[in-house]
Design a protein around this motif. Structure first.
Motif, mmCIF file in Angstrom:
data_model
loop_
_atom_site.group_PDB
_atom_site.id
_atom_site.type_symbol
_atom_site.label_atom_id
_atom_site.label_comp_id
_atom_site.label_asym_id
_atom_site.label_seq_id
_atom_site.Cartn_x
_atom_site.Cartn_y
_atom_site.Cartn_z
ATOM 1 N N VAL A 92 3.366 -2.716 -9.162
ATOM 2 C CA VAL A 92 4.262 -2.511 -8.024
ATOM 3 C C VAL A 92 5.557 -3.314 -8.150
ATOM 4 O O VAL A 92 6.602 -2.911 -7.633
ATOM 5 C CB VAL A 92 3.570 -2.842 -6.685
ATOM 6 N N ASN A 93 5.502 -4.438 -8.844
ATOM 7 C CA ASN A 93 6.708 -5.268 -8.989
ATOM 8 C C ASN A 93 7.796 -4.581 -9.804
ATOM 9 O O ASN A 93 8.969 -4.939 -9.698
ATOM 10 C CB ASN A 93 6.354 -6.624 -9.622
ATOM 11 N N LEU A 108 1.782 6.450 -5.230
ATOM 12 C CA LEU A 108 1.559 6.661 -6.666
ATOM 13 C C LEU A 108 0.221 7.358 -6.909
ATOM 14 O O LEU A 108 0.128 8.289 -7.719
ATOM 15 C CB LEU A 108 1.591 5.317 -7.402
ATOM 16 N N SER A 109 -0.803 6.927 -6.198
ATOM 17 C CA SER A 109 -2.127 7.523 -6.373
ATOM 18 C C SER A 109 -2.114 9.004 -6.022
ATOM 19 O O SER A 109 -2.661 9.838 -6.756
ATOM 20 C CB SER A 109 -3.143 6.780 -5.496
ATOM 21 N N TYR A 110 -1.467 9.330 -4.917
ATOM 22 C CA TYR A 110 -1.435 10.724 -4.490
ATOM 23 C C TYR A 110 -0.606 11.578 -5.455
ATOM 24 O O TYR A 110 -0.968 12.707 -5.769
ATOM 25 C CB TYR A 110 -0.868 10.826 -3.067
ATOM 26 N N LEU A 111 0.499 11.033 -5.934
ATOM 27 C CA LEU A 111 1.353 11.776 -6.862
ATOM 28 C C LEU A 111 0.648 12.016 -8.194
ATOM 29 O O LEU A 111 0.851 13.053 -8.830
ATOM 30 C CB LEU A 111 2.672 11.027 -7.077
ATOM 31 N N ILE A 151 15.485 -9.095 -3.304
ATOM 32 C CA ILE A 151 15.924 -8.550 -2.023
ATOM 33 C C ILE A 151 14.777 -8.318 -1.056
ATOM 34 O O ILE A 151 14.771 -8.813 0.067
ATOM 35 C CB ILE A 151 16.702 -7.219 -2.224
ATOM 36 N N VAL A 152 13.793 -7.549 -1.483
ATOM 37 C CA VAL A 152 12.732 -7.097 -0.566
ATOM 38 C C VAL A 152 11.449 -7.887 -0.777
ATOM 39 O O VAL A 152 11.203 -8.406 -1.873
ATOM 40 C CB VAL A 152 12.473 -5.584 -0.779
ATOM 41 N N LYS A 153 10.657 -8.001 0.277
ATOM 42 C CA LYS A 153 9.348 -8.646 0.141
ATOM 43 C C LYS A 153 8.249 -7.608 0.339
ATOM 44 O O LYS A 153 8.352 -6.713 1.177
ATOM 45 C CB LYS A 153 9.191 -9.792 1.138
ATOM 46 N N LEU A 154 7.190 -7.744 -0.456
ATOM 47 C CA LEU A 154 6.016 -6.898 -0.298
ATOM 48 C C LEU A 154 5.088 -7.529 0.715
ATOM 49 O O LEU A 154 4.896 -8.750 0.725
ATOM 50 C CB LEU A 154 5.299 -6.730 -1.629
ATOM 51 N N THR A 155 4.529 -6.714 1.588
ATOM 52 C CA THR A 155 3.617 -7.236 2.609
ATOM 53 C C THR A 155 2.239 -6.623 2.460
ATOM 54 O O THR A 155 2.049 -5.684 1.701
ATOM 55 C CB THR A 155 4.145 -6.950 4.021
ATOM 56 N N GLU A 188 0.819 -1.211 0.000
ATOM 57 C CA GLU A 188 0.000 0.000 0.000
ATOM 58 C C GLU A 188 0.858 1.269 0.000
ATOM 59 O O GLU A 188 0.409 2.316 -0.472
ATOM 60 C CB GLU A 188 -0.923 0.015 1.226
ATOM 61 N N VAL A 189 2.069 1.188 0.556
ATOM 62 C CA VAL A 189 2.943 2.367 0.552
ATOM 63 C C VAL A 189 3.215 2.810 -0.878
ATOM 64 O O VAL A 189 3.134 4.000 -1.216
ATOM 65 C CB VAL A 189 4.262 2.071 1.293
#
Length: 291
Positions: free
Chosen positions: A279-280, A261-264, A287-291, A255-256
């Motif tokens: 988002v991918n 993106l939505s606000y921008l 490296i990072v995982k999306l939660t 959601e971050v």
């Protein structure tokens, strides 16, 4: 390989500075970027750093606009950043409404100071396609510009700017908190080895959790920030009440990215491609995982 980590030397960076003291330059070296996120993005693009901690909005904007210089690899601060709106010591501007149709100072094109000017305009209902900006490089240039009248105001983190206000060199006329968590971590897909980045961010997570604990907030955090940055104790304590860090630096809530993106888009900073953003495309998936 010793990774080069770009950062802004501000109180937010305290857990990173603590990790760096323990590491002693064995696995990474810090590269200070005093002009902020715009300078960080420039250095990533020019192969001057490999990893960086910088402002969420500017990083996501860069990737959305096609930058291949970096991908998101982690989280650093989980709370919004409070951007002060600052003008000159003898200003004629009394509040944010007075800034409509004036020239706003920014550190660099694409910087957080520019993105937040768009957000401010959106909140005020001003047209975002005719905002006027002047690039002034760093906090010193920005302070000079509001006092010589070449700009009306600029935006910078509240507590970082407060010493100039306390010294009578500038004035606050308002503030605009970010609508998103304030700091993310990025790495170069070509130069930042995934295993090395993971190792550093796993260790950083430990320091972040310690720094974020109630016990450390009582005294040790205050003493550390006071020694490193010289801020008054009451300002440090006030800031600590406003900030939270993530429990895992190697995770980013989906959601971050989507909410930012939505606000921008609403602010006129970005235009979504046909079919919307994926988002991918924004993350280093190894490296990072999306939660």
């Amino acid at each position: 390989m010793v990774l080069r980590i770009g950062y802004v030397r501000e109180h937010f960076s305290s857990p990173l500075l603590q990790l760096a003291e323990q590491d002693g330059g064995k696995t990474f070296e810090l590269v200070e970027c005093p002009s902020g996120t715009g300078q960080i993005i420039s250095r990533l693009t020019n192969n001057e750093i490999d990893v960086a901690i910088a402002l969420t909005d500017a990083l996501i904007t860069g990737i959305a606009k096609g930058s291949k210089a970096y991908k998101l690899v982690g989280s650093f601060v989980a709370t919004p950043l409070n951007w002060a709106v600052i003008t000159g010591k003898d200003t004629k501007y009394e509040n944010i409404d007075d800034l409509k149709d004036t020239t706003i100072g920014i550190s660099r094109n694409g910087s957080g100071s520019q993105v937040m000017a768009y957000v401010m305009a959106l909140q005020k209902g001003w047209p975002t396609d005719d905002l006027k900006f002047q690039v002034n490089n760093d906090i010193h240039g920005l302070i000079d510009s509001v006092n010589d009248g070449s700009t009306s105001a600029f935006m910078w983190e509240w507590f970082t700017t407060k010493p100039w206000v306390d010294q009578g060199k500038a004035k606050f006329i308002g503030s605009v908190p970010t609508p998103w968590p304030s700091w993310l971590i990025v790495g170069s897909p070509e130069r930042a080895d995934p295993s090395a980045v993971k190792d550093i961010l796993q260790r950083l997570t430990g320091f972040v959790r310690e720094f974020d604990s109630e016990q450390k907030r009582e005294k040790e955090n205050v003493d550390f920030i006071k020694a490193k940055f010289g801020y008054p104790e009451e300002d440090i304590k006030a800031w600590l009440k406003t900030v939270k860090y993530p429990q895992d630096c190697l995770a980013i809530p989906k959601e971050v990215i989507l909410d930012t993106l939505s606000y921008l888009e609403k602010a006129g900073v970005l235009s979504a491609p046909v079919g919307g953003f994926d988002v991918n495309d924004f993350i280093a998936q190894d490296i990072v995982k999306l939660t």
